[in-house]
Design an enzyme around this catalytic site. Structure first.
Site, mmCIF file in Angstrom:
data_model
loop_
_atom_site.group_PDB
_atom_site.id
_atom_site.type_symbol
_atom_site.label_atom_id
_atom_site.label_comp_id
_atom_site.label_asym_id
_atom_site.label_seq_id
_atom_site.Cartn_x
_atom_site.Cartn_y
_atom_site.Cartn_z
ATOM 1 N N ASP A 139 82.535 48.970 86.150
ATOM 2 C CA ASP A 139 81.097 49.147 85.953
ATOM 3 C C ASP A 139 80.759 50.580 86.368
ATOM 4 O OD1 ASP A 139 78.463 48.747 85.352
ATOM 5 O OD2 ASP A 139 78.229 46.917 86.497
HETATM 6 C C1 BGC Z 1 75.385 47.534 84.844
HETATM 7 C C2 BGC Z 1 76.191 47.037 83.671
HETATM 8 C C3 BGC Z 1 75.934 47.932 82.483
HETATM 9 C C4 BGC Z 1 76.322 49.350 82.853
HETATM 10 C C5 BGC Z 1 76.193 50.343 81.719
HETATM 11 C C6 BGC Z 1 75.574 49.015 85.096
HETATM 12 O O1 BGC Z 1 74.667 49.498 86.015
HETATM 13 O O2 BGC Z 1 75.752 46.801 85.991
HETATM 14 O O3 BGC Z 1 75.863 45.711 83.397
HETATM 15 O O4 BGC Z 1 76.653 47.480 81.383
HETATM 16 O O5 BGC Z 1 75.475 49.764 83.909
HETATM 17 O O6 BGC Z 1 74.889 50.616 81.415
#
Ligand code: BGC
Length: 752
Positions: free
Chosen positions: A293
């Site tokens: 993530d």
């Molecule tokens: C979130 C994810 C998301 C990623 C990309 C993160 O902060 O936890 O769910 O896909 O950002 O935007």
């Protein structure tokens, strides 16, 4: 060792020949594709330099708001093969330029993969995922993600960071809005549907997107519902509760998996070998790629797990992380770590293979650009229609004292901070949704008198109250559309109190005092605490954040042209103090029961020190939620016949048929979600008091009788114990069928 003789070779040849002759053409084609792809991956890998390999592991972010020309330094990095994928490049000319450089000027013409959080729609926004879960309709979820894929792939996005499969038992957690709810079976059914919708039946088609099952693992188990918080799980919980939706996703062929921000039992998910390799690769057999993530790799430093970025890269690389989102520790350190013998080179090859395989499967090598004849159109009429149906099927009627549906000609007064806020009703994770293309309740009910009252959910200005009350007095019915603005749920937006924000309750209470019929329509990312005034409402309708078509759907539901047919995918708490709450809890040695319940007011003043009712409950909140899991009303009347079973004994290798006959005893067509629960009375570890095993959503015309059949086998009752053993022992299983997890007709069967 036995030598391989020419006779063995001949036998093997004959065996292979027979196998070949027996293989159906579709499987044969599939196998040929797979072999073909593996050969191409190997050939490519053999030509790549170590630097180019590390480049494939890099997912670089752009801000959607970045305008102007692409920096030459970025193009140069792509030209050198230092980047494998991008997220949030939203200028299509930038996308084309980057892809052109990668394919035409990059070292081996390896295409880039463009990603985006297309969570519940791209332009046409469907209800938030928790709302879609309330539809209990996998087909509808599949259609929603198909529409999202069509629209998003038309601008070149071929990878979405969805579906989120984190079960959640705590509505304080802001990301419950993105969750499939609290039940592993329902979540698994939805997981398949999302993936079928996003990925289609042939991922090479340019109208598909690779899906991403996230967040692996147990992100929703955050302590206290505080985002990013620690998850502590027994093996039993991990395997029986949090893992099943991901297992289904892998079985459904999900292309990618995203790690979670949290630690799982002391080890951050991004550096957790047990979950990324032992479970995901070895047990589930996942062969796509795993992405971290956002910065979760280097956040292992803040977790207190890695002393610096180099160690974080080492831990992630050894644990099983293929691609790094936004942080750059792999870029900076992976080759050194390999040179120092801390990460095997074979691990890097393994990661590159997984990424290249996915790019081949997406057909990106043959078709790196959006084809001119791509059929995706934003807000196509059938997309809007599907979105409207999704709202109707997701909306949960929680209370209705004969108010709804409204009679034609009823003078409606419409008010509330969510009644005309296009942007807000779209909900969380809707970067590309457009407020001005959204149909609000006010848009859809032009004949209703309208005074907004409060202009956003946290608004504390009472300036419009007098005007609201005056207009309300002249109406037959008040429809108050309240809830939470989009930004109050979603990532990092946990709440400790679940009441309506701002002074919405003040306005509501003044309206309630007018003694007019009143319907509260909620648009929110989570259940809201309505306990104090529920008895004063004539109707309560939960629409979640409904998306683009919330207004027209509400209109149809208010006037009975459509019937809200959602059912709760989570238990609805009486107050935040009850959380975490979930229907599939254990019994305890002192289970709560109505005979022994002692409420706070029942305790005599000066009572002697004792444990009073001696059971597991709150003195001031009891032991039941306000509305149970699976609950939702309709406009119709359905009667359930008794649950019939084809046999009362179930043995391995055989199945049982369960039947229940439903009769529509009302005057209108109605939709029912028939739910089948089980309770295993005794286990080698204690078992939940109820577990959802099957469900069917059916629509019955007036007077219609329909017999529903469910087939169960021993596998439906198997579970993991604390030693990781999977199975079920002999004993009795109680089966219940009904319209929610509490109101259920029962029969028992014996497992032998
Ligand atoms: C979130 C994810 C998301 C990623 C990309 C993160 O902060 O936890 O769910 O896909 O950002 O935007």
């Amino acid at each position: 060792m036995k030598n391989f003789s020419s006779i063995d070779a001949l036998l093997l040849f004959l065996f292979l020949l027979i196998c070949h002759a027996c293989t159906p053409p579709s499987v044969e084609k599939e196998n040929a594709n797979t072999t073909d792809i593996e050969a191409k991956v190997d050939a490519l890998l053999a030509q790549m330099s170590p630097e180019e390999k590390v480049g494939q592991l890099a997912l670089r972010g752009r801000s959607s708001r970045e305008k102007g020309a692409l920096p030459e330094s970025l193009l140069e990095r792509v030209r050198r093969g230092q980047i494998g994928a991008f997220l949030n490049v939203m200028d299509t000319s930038h996308m084309r330029a980057l892809q052109r450089v990668a394919v035409e000027e990059g070292p081996h013409g390896i295409p880039l993969l463009f990603a985006r959080d297309v969570i519940h729609g791209f332009k046409t926004i469907f209800p938030i995922p928790l709302g879609q879960a309330a539809s209990w309709n996998p087909e509808l979820v599949e259609t929603g993600s198909r529409v999202a894929a069509l629209e998003a792939s038309s601008v070149g996005i071929r990878w979405t960071f969805a579906p989120m499969l984190d079960l959640c038992q705590d509505s304080r957690w802001g990301r419950i809005a993105e969750s499939p709810g609290e039940d592993p079976y329902l979540a698994s059914q939805l997981a398949s549907a999302y993936i079928r919708g996003f990925q289609g039946s042939d991922l090479r088609q340019p109208t598909t997107m690779a899906a991403c099952a996230k967040h692996f693992l147990a992100y929703g188990a955050a302590i206290g519902g505080r985002d990013y918080n620690t998850a502590v799980l027994s093996e039993e919980l991990l395997y029986n509760l949090y893992l099943p939706p991901f297992r289904t996703a892998v079985d459904q062929g999900v292309s990618t998996v995203m790690t979670s921000f949290n630690e799982v039992n002391g080890v951050p998910a991004t550096g957790n070998q047990k979950i990324l390799t032992d479970i995901l690769r070895d047990q589930l057999g996942f062969d796509g790629f795993v992405v971290s993530d956002w910065n979760s790799l280097t956040e292992m430093i803040a977790h207190g797990f890695a002393r610096d970025a180099k160690r974080a890269a080492e831990l992630a690389a050894r644990a099983g992380l293929d691609m790094e989102m936004t942080s750059q520790a792999y870029d900076d350190f992976l080759l050194d770590l390999i040179a120092e013998g801390l990460v095997p080179e074979s691990q890097l090859d393994f990661y590159v293979r997984n990424i290249l395989r996915t790019k081949f499967r997406l057909g990106l090598f043959e078709r790196p650009y959006v084809p001119a004849d791509h059929p995706g159109t934003f807000y196509a009429p059938d997309h809007l229609e599907a979105a409207k149906t999704a709202v109707v099927e997701s909306s949960v009627l929680l209370k209705n004292e004969g108010l709804l549906p409204l009679a034609p000609g009823t003078k409606v007064f419409l008010t509330g901070p969510l009644a005309h806020q296009g942007r807000e009703q779209l909900g969380t994770w809707t970067f590309d949704g457009e407020g001005d293309r959204t149909r609000t309740p006010h848009d859809a009910l032009p004949e209703a008198t309208f005074v907004e009252g409060l202009s956003y959910s946290r608004d504390r200005d009472r300036g419009q109250f007098a005007q609201v009350l005056a207009a309300a007095r002249r109406a037959d019915v008040i429809v108050f559309v309240g809830g939470e603005e989009a930004i109050l749920s979603g990532e990092a937006h946990s709440r400790g109190k679940l009441r309506l924000p701002g002074i919405q309750e003040d306005l509501l209470s003044e309206l309630i005092q007018l003694d007019k019929p009143i319907a509260l329509v909620l648009m929110a990312g989570r259940p809201i605490n309505v306990s104090d005034y529920l008895s004063d409402l004539d109707a309560l309708l939960m629409m979640w954040h409904p998306g683009t078509m919330g207004g027209p759907a509400l209109r149809e539901m208010l006037y009975g042209e459509a019937e809200p047919s959602g059912r709760l995918p989570v238990s609805w708490p009486r107050a935040a103090g009850q959380l975490p709450y979930f229907y599939n809890h254990k019994s305890t040695g002192r289970p709560a029961n109505p005979e022994k319940f002692v409420g706070i007011e029942d305790i005599p003043v000066g009572a002697w020190q004792s444990s009073l009712g001696n059971e597991s409950h709150y003195l001031d909140l009891g032991y039941t939620p306000l509305f149970p899991f699976g609950y939702g009303l309709s406009y119709g009347e359905v009667q359930y016949g008794p649950l019939e079973v084809s046999d009362t004994v179930l043995v391995e290798g055989q199945s049982l048929e369960l039947r229940v006959t439903l009769t529509n005893t009302g005057a209108r067509s109605t939709t029912e979600v028939v739910q089948l629960y089980a309770r295993d009375r005794f286990g080698r570890v204690t078992r939940p008091v109820r577990e959802l095993k099957r469900f069917q959503k059916v629509t019955l015309p007036p007077g219609e009788r329909q017999t529903l059949r469910f087939t169960v086998t021993m596998d439906d009752f198997k579970y993991y114990d604390s030693e990781g053993q999977y199975g079920v022992e002999s004993g009795t299983i109680d089966l219940f069928v009904g319209s929610d997890c509490t109101r259920a007709e029962g029969r028992s069967i014996d497992i032998r």
